[in-house]
Motif scaffolding. Structure first.
Motif, PDB file in Angstrom:
ATOM      1  N   ILE A 148      11.792  -7.210  -7.957  1.00  0.00           N
ATOM      2  CA  ILE A 148      11.197  -5.993  -8.521  1.00  0.00           C
ATOM      3  C   ILE A 148       9.796  -6.327  -9.006  1.00  0.00           C
ATOM      4  O   ILE A 148       9.622  -7.141  -9.909  1.00  0.00           O
ATOM      5  N   SER A 149       8.780  -5.710  -8.396  1.00  0.00           N
ATOM      6  CA  SER A 149       7.397  -6.035  -8.777  1.00  0.00           C
ATOM      7  C   SER A 149       6.802  -5.037  -9.764  1.00  0.00           C
ATOM      8  O   SER A 149       5.867  -5.366 -10.487  1.00  0.00           O
ATOM      9  N   GLU A 150       7.340  -3.801  -9.783  1.00  0.00           N
ATOM     10  CA  GLU A 150       6.750  -2.790 -10.680  1.00  0.00           C
ATOM     11  C   GLU A 150       7.701  -1.620 -10.862  1.00  0.00           C
ATOM     12  O   GLU A 150       8.432  -1.240  -9.947  1.00  0.00           O
ATOM     13  N   ILE A 151       7.707  -1.055 -12.061  1.00  0.00           N
ATOM     14  CA  ILE A 151       8.347   0.232 -12.321  1.00  0.00           C
ATOM     15  C   ILE A 151       7.217   1.212 -12.629  1.00  0.00           C
ATOM     16  O   ILE A 151       6.433   0.999 -13.553  1.00  0.00           O
ATOM     17  N   ILE A 152       7.112   2.270 -11.841  1.00  0.00           N
ATOM     18  CA  ILE A 152       5.983   3.196 -11.954  1.00  0.00           C
ATOM     19  C   ILE A 152       6.323   4.310 -12.933  1.00  0.00           C
ATOM     20  O   ILE A 152       7.309   5.033 -12.748  1.00  0.00           O
ATOM     21  N   ALA A 153       5.496   4.470 -13.970  1.00  0.00           N
ATOM     22  CA  ALA A 153       5.760   5.464 -15.006  1.00  0.00           C
ATOM     23  C   ALA A 153       4.818   6.663 -14.941  1.00  0.00           C
ATOM     24  O   ALA A 153       5.217   7.793 -15.239  1.00  0.00           O
ATOM     25  N   ASP A 154       3.569   6.438 -14.539  1.00  0.00           N
ATOM     26  CA  ASP A 154       2.555   7.494 -14.522  1.00  0.00           C
ATOM     27  C   ASP A 154       2.818   8.478 -13.380  1.00  0.00           C
ATOM     28  O   ASP A 154       3.065   8.070 -12.232  1.00  0.00           O
ATOM     29  N   ASP A 155       2.743   9.789 -13.673  1.00  0.00           N
ATOM     30  CA  ASP A 155       3.040  10.804 -12.659  1.00  0.00           C
ATOM     31  C   ASP A 155       2.122  10.708 -11.440  1.00  0.00           C
ATOM     32  O   ASP A 155       2.565  10.825 -10.301  1.00  0.00           O
ATOM     33  N   GLU A 156       0.831  10.538 -11.687  1.00  0.00           N
ATOM     34  CA  GLU A 156      -0.111  10.463 -10.567  1.00  0.00           C
ATOM     35  C   GLU A 156       0.179   9.252  -9.692  1.00  0.00           C
ATOM     36  O   GLU A 156       0.113   9.329  -8.462  1.00  0.00           O
ATOM     37  N   GLU A 157       0.519   8.133 -10.317  1.00  0.00           N
ATOM     38  CA  GLU A 157       0.823   6.926  -9.554  1.00  0.00           C
ATOM     39  C   GLU A 157       2.133   7.077  -8.779  1.00  0.00           C
ATOM     40  O   GLU A 157       2.286   6.527  -7.684  1.00  0.00           O
ATOM     41  N   SER A 168       1.369   6.322   5.312  1.00  0.00           N
ATOM     42  CA  SER A 168       0.507   5.147   5.286  1.00  0.00           C
ATOM     43  C   SER A 168      -0.205   4.917   6.615  1.00  0.00           C
ATOM     44  O   SER A 168       0.403   4.946   7.674  1.00  0.00           O
ATOM     45  N   TYR A 169      -1.525   4.698   6.547  1.00  0.00           N
ATOM     46  CA  TYR A 169      -2.352   4.367   7.691  1.00  0.00           C
ATOM     47  C   TYR A 169      -3.165   3.118   7.372  1.00  0.00           C
ATOM     48  O   TYR A 169      -3.474   2.866   6.209  1.00  0.00           O
ATOM     49  N   PRO A 170      -3.550   2.369   8.414  1.00  0.00           N
ATOM     50  CA  PRO A 170      -4.489   1.275   8.170  1.00  0.00           C
ATOM     51  C   PRO A 170      -5.773   1.832   7.550  1.00  0.00           C
ATOM     52  O   PRO A 170      -6.238   2.892   7.950  1.00  0.00           O
ATOM     53  N   ASN A 171      -6.304   1.122   6.573  1.00  0.00           N
ATOM     54  CA  ASN A 171      -7.566   1.488   5.907  1.00  0.00           C
ATOM     55  C   ASN A 171      -7.455   2.725   5.012  1.00  0.00           C
ATOM     56  O   ASN A 171      -8.464   3.253   4.557  1.00  0.00           O
ATOM     57  N   MET A 172      -6.236   3.230   4.784  1.00  0.00           N
ATOM     58  CA  MET A 172      -6.099   4.365   3.875  1.00  0.00           C
ATOM     59  C   MET A 172      -6.469   3.929   2.454  1.00  0.00           C
ATOM     60  O   MET A 172      -6.024   2.882   1.995  1.00  0.00           O
ATOM     61  N   ASP A 173      -7.283   4.716   1.789  1.00  0.00           N
ATOM     62  CA  ASP A 173      -7.730   4.396   0.435  1.00  0.00           C
ATOM     63  C   ASP A 173      -7.124   5.409  -0.533  1.00  0.00           C
ATOM     64  O   ASP A 173      -7.601   6.538  -0.641  1.00  0.00           O
ATOM     65  N   LEU A 174      -6.071   4.993  -1.235  1.00  0.00           N
ATOM     66  CA  LEU A 174      -5.407   5.904  -2.167  1.00  0.00           C
ATOM     67  C   LEU A 174      -6.315   6.301  -3.319  1.00  0.00           C
ATOM     68  O   LEU A 174      -6.105   7.335  -3.952  1.00  0.00           O
ATOM     69  N   ASP A 182      -1.195  20.842 -12.478  1.00  0.00           N
ATOM     70  CA  ASP A 182      -1.387  22.039 -13.292  1.00  0.00           C
ATOM     71  C   ASP A 182      -0.023  22.647 -13.574  1.00  0.00           C
ATOM     72  O   ASP A 182       0.536  23.354 -12.742  1.00  0.00           O
ATOM     73  N   GLY A 183       0.523  22.330 -14.745  1.00  0.00           N
ATOM     74  CA  GLY A 183       1.853  22.836 -15.090  1.00  0.00           C
ATOM     75  C   GLY A 183       2.909  22.280 -14.155  1.00  0.00           C
ATOM     76  O   GLY A 183       3.093  21.066 -14.078  1.00  0.00           O
ATOM     77  N   ASP A 184       3.582  23.178 -13.416  1.00  0.00           N
ATOM     78  CA  ASP A 184       4.628  22.722 -12.498  1.00  0.00           C
ATOM     79  C   ASP A 184       4.131  22.647 -11.050  1.00  0.00           C
ATOM     80  O   ASP A 184       4.916  22.618 -10.111  1.00  0.00           O
ATOM     81  N   LYS A 185       2.800  22.592 -10.875  1.00  0.00           N
ATOM     82  CA  LYS A 185       2.208  22.559  -9.539  1.00  0.00           C
ATOM     83  C   LYS A 185       1.392  21.286  -9.335  1.00  0.00           C
ATOM     84  O   LYS A 185       0.649  20.858 -10.210  1.00  0.00           O
ATOM     85  N   VAL A 186       1.543  20.691  -8.142  1.00  0.00           N
ATOM     86  CA  VAL A 186       0.774  19.507  -7.763  1.00  0.00           C
ATOM     87  C   VAL A 186      -0.054  19.837  -6.532  1.00  0.00           C
ATOM     88  O   VAL A 186       0.474  20.364  -5.545  1.00  0.00           O
TER      89      VAL A 186
END
Length: 247
Positions: A148-157, A168-174, A182-186
């Motif tokens: 286990i390398s990480e537990i992700i807590a942040d919503d955006e992450e 996922s694509y080669p060279n994709m920059d997240l 915005d509220g219940d919308k992403v």
């Protein structure tokens, strides 16, 4: 913090066939290279999953529950819990004429797809081709070494991790992916390389659906939208032409 169902995590793993110790998948680039299974343009790094989200084998989902960051574990998986037992009904004889109709020349080891099933040519004899539609790992006992390398807590992450998993694509920059909550919308605006990569429309649509479903099922959002923005690009004039205009 002990891992539970619905958690977003990143894990490292190396998977081998128990009987032969052959590595068939890994998140470690050096291990893949040494095993001769390195895939060009694949980014070898910890893989993001949602625990219980059916992203990996169920046995792995169950094994990570209760673990924490830095914990490691070795898992043995039977054919029943892995890729199933071998089924003799999935080994079929196909007339060579069927291949010729498709403009194909079969050879031993050739991989093909028929009616959505992937198969591999075993033998060619007397105008007939024997094709095995069993999964390559069917009937085999497997071993997974996981960390286990990480537990992700942040919503955006969390959202970015699902984009990394499904889109996922080669060279994709997240870092160039824009996420607005915005509220219940992403709202998700992917980086340009990802949006315009040469993938089929169906592949792109399915990837977006999987991302949205993981967000609906495991986060407190009701609506997910993907924003495609097209910007007109102004073509620059050659240097010589610009110089003449200045004079």
């Amino acid at each position: 913090m002990a891992i539970k169902n619905g958690d977003f995590i990143k894990l490292e793993f190396t998977a081998t066939v128990k009987e032969t110790k052959d590595v068939f998948d890994t998140t470690n680039g050096e291990v893949a290279k040494e095993a001769g299974i390195e895939v060009e343009n694949r980014e070898y790094s910890p893989i993001p999953i949602v625990v219980g989200g059916n992203h990996l084998l169920k046995a792995i989902d169950e094994a990570v529950i209760g673990m924490d960051v830095g914990d490691s574990k070795n898992i043995e998986i039977s054919p029943e819990d892995g890729f199933g037992e071998r089924d003799s009904n999935l080994i079929q004889l196909i007339s060579m004429k069927e291949f010729k109709k498709q403009g194909m020349t079969p050879h031993v080891g050739m991989e093909l797809t028929s009616e959505g099933q992937k198969g591999r040519v075993l033998t060619i004899s007397g105008g007939r081709v024997k094709v095995d539609f069993n999964h390559d790992l069917a009937g085999k006992n497997l071993e997974y070494s996981i960390v286990i390398s990480e537990i992700i807590a942040d919503d955006e992450e969390k959202i970015k991790s699902m984009i990394q998993l499904h889109y996922s694509y080669p060279n994709m920059d997240l870092n160039k992916t824009e996420i607005k909550i915005d509220g219940d919308k992403v709202s998700i605006k992917l980086d340009e390389i990802t949006r315009f990569d040469q993938k089929s429309y169906m592949d792109v649509t399915f990837a977006r659906f999987r991302i949205a479903k993981d967000i609906w099922d495991n986060m407190d959002f009701e609506k997910v939208e993907f924003v495609d923005e097209f910007e007109k690009k102004v073509e620059e004039k050659p240097f010589e032409e610009n110089k003449e205009n200045e004079e």
